[in-house]
Motif scaffolding. Structure first.
Motif: not given
Lengths: 119, 355
Positions: B178, B205-207, B209, B225, B228
């Protein structure tokens, strides 16, 4: 299963009890929190079999009340020196019970966590 | 009847985004709920997944059997399996088979035969996308067909191998952190892949966060997306320790990976939804995320300490007679217990984590 009118009578009495003393209301709320934490400990470290029961609202509050009751009995005996329970005596030592049970639960959580991490 | 398997390629624009951990945890969750999963470690130099096998096999440096070959051998022999010294029933040398080892609830195809194996970069890497595609296809052909899901844990960045594995897999998941740098590297990777393989499914995908901002379903650079994964101290503290899998099963990380998988499963009709839910010790996952800088044990101690001190202070202010069974002075007793509760809560927040 008791008949509906008996259930209503029981619910009404319970509500009167809770509304009659703020301490009882707080105790019920803390019993729910305590039961939630116990269900977390059981499901995380022991068995996931009764998950549905333990995760339900009534399951949690029941666990919490059982835990409070387990600690209430010896504290009642220690203070009143007799096994005669009434509402007044319960309210008298309820704060003690809540404090001791939360503290003991915290201690048990630390011990269980330590034991499971060591094995 | 051959079971239809789904090949999922996990990539990232830069290293350290948590791609390998995400892959391992997703595989473990699927395996625990009955899916047959294989993770192939295509990152032959970093070997993150292969290192898991090393610890699982009691720190044995050798992670493959003598007649079995790891991923790196596919690169070395350009997709052709070398003969083994074993003779089959026909009297000819039999082909070696891929090395697949069981790790917890899923299988791993390691990148190398032994964990500290030295490789010559010039021998290993394919010279073109076509050569890379041939190698990856050969690898997949030699994997038994009875897996529901095959994860390809690719190396970070872009090269011919990443392009080929994206082409051959059913879809790719790009893991990013992020921050702006990670986003830029991810955008670059996506643009590169788009120019190679325009119509392949790609997700982000956001890791790690730290904010509450929800990204599920939103798009960036035209890519959806999946969700997260919050920053989780338990994962940071526990990674590499023997309690890792016990700790991660209780973490908010685990819950987030489950939600991401279920989103993916719905979007791609994978037909496998993860059921197991995590019970939050604080009663609310949202509240727990705000305390994600604390480990789960400290969150619980913070909760206990807050309850005890809060109850005592409230009772001190609104009290009737507070009878102690041992006859201590009630005011001092109440305040002492309230102080101990506060101490427990502060202890949970301020004590440093030790590994």
């Amino acid at each position: 299963m008791p008949p509906p009118d008996m259930q209503n009578d029981f619910s009404n009495e319970l509500l009167k009890l809770l509304a009659g003393s703020p301490l009882m209301l707080i105790a019920a709320a803390l019993a729910c929190c305590s039961g939630h934490l116990w269900s977390y400990i059981i499901l995380s470290y022991f068995s996931k079999k009764e998950r549905k029961i333990l995760e339900s609202f009534y399951g949690r509050i029941s666990l919490g009340l059982i835990w409070f009751a387990l600690l209430y009995i010896p504290l009642h005996l220690l203070h009143f020196k007799k096994l005669l329970f009434d509402l007044e005596s319960i309210i008298q030592i309820l704060p003690n019970v809540i404090i001791v049970s939360l503290a003991l639960q915290a201690l048990l959580f630390i011990i269980i966590n330590f034991l499971f991490r060591k094995r | 009847m051959v079971k239809k398997r789904t090949v999922i390629n996990v990539i990232s624009g830069k290293g350290g985004t948590g791609k390998t951990l995400f892959t391992a945890v997703a595989a473990e969750m699927l395996g625990n709920e009955g899916a047959s999963v294989l993770v192939a470690d295509l990152d032959i130099f970093v070997r993150g997944l292969t290192a898991l096998l090393y610890f699982h096999k009691n720190e044995s440096l050798v992670v493959t059997e003598k007649h079995e070959i790891p991923v790196s051998s596919f690169f070395k022999y350009k997709g052709s399996l070398p003969d083994s010294n074993r003779r089959n029933s026909g009297g000819t040398n039999s082909k070696r088979k891929v090395s697949i080892s069981r790790y917890r609830s899923f299988d791993v195809l390691p990148s190398v035969a032994y964990v500290n194996q030295l490789l010559d970069f010039r021998d290993m890497m394919p010279g073109s996308i076509e050569e890379a595609a041939k190698i990856v296809s050969s690898l997949l052909e030699n994997i038994p067909n009875d897996y529901d899901f095959i994860f390809l844990d690719s190396r970070a960045g872009y090269d011919e191998l990443i392009s080929a594995s994206h082409e051959i897999s059913d879809f790719s998941i790009c893991v990013e952190e992020d921050d702006d740098i990670s986003m830029i590297t991810t955008d670059n990777l996506i643009e590169q892949l788009r120019s190679d393989n325009k119509f392949k499914n790609l997700f982000r995908l956001k890791n790690k966060v730290r904010s509450d901002k929800q990204v599920t379903g939103s798009t960036s650079n035209g890519i959806t997306f999946l969700g997260s994964v919050p920053f989780d101290t338990d994962v940071m503290n526990s990674f590499g320790t023997k309690n890792f899998w016990m700790d991660i099963n209780k973490s908010i990380y685990y819950e987030a990976v489950k939600n991401i998988w279920n989103t993916l499963s719905n979007k791609m009709n994978l037909g496998f939804v993860l059921q197991e839910t995590r019970i939050s010790p604080l009663g609310s996952g949202k509240f727990e995320k705000k305390l994600s800088l604390l480990s789960i044990n400290k969150r619980i101690l913070f909760l206990y300490g807050s309850f005890i001190s809060g109850f005592c202070l409230l009772y001190f202010i609104f009290r009737n007679k507070f009878l102690y069974v041992n006859g201590f002075n009630s005011d001092i007793g109440i305040l002492l217990v309230a102080f101990l509760g506060l101490l427990m809560a502060f202890f949970a927040i301020f004590l440093n984590n030790k590994k």
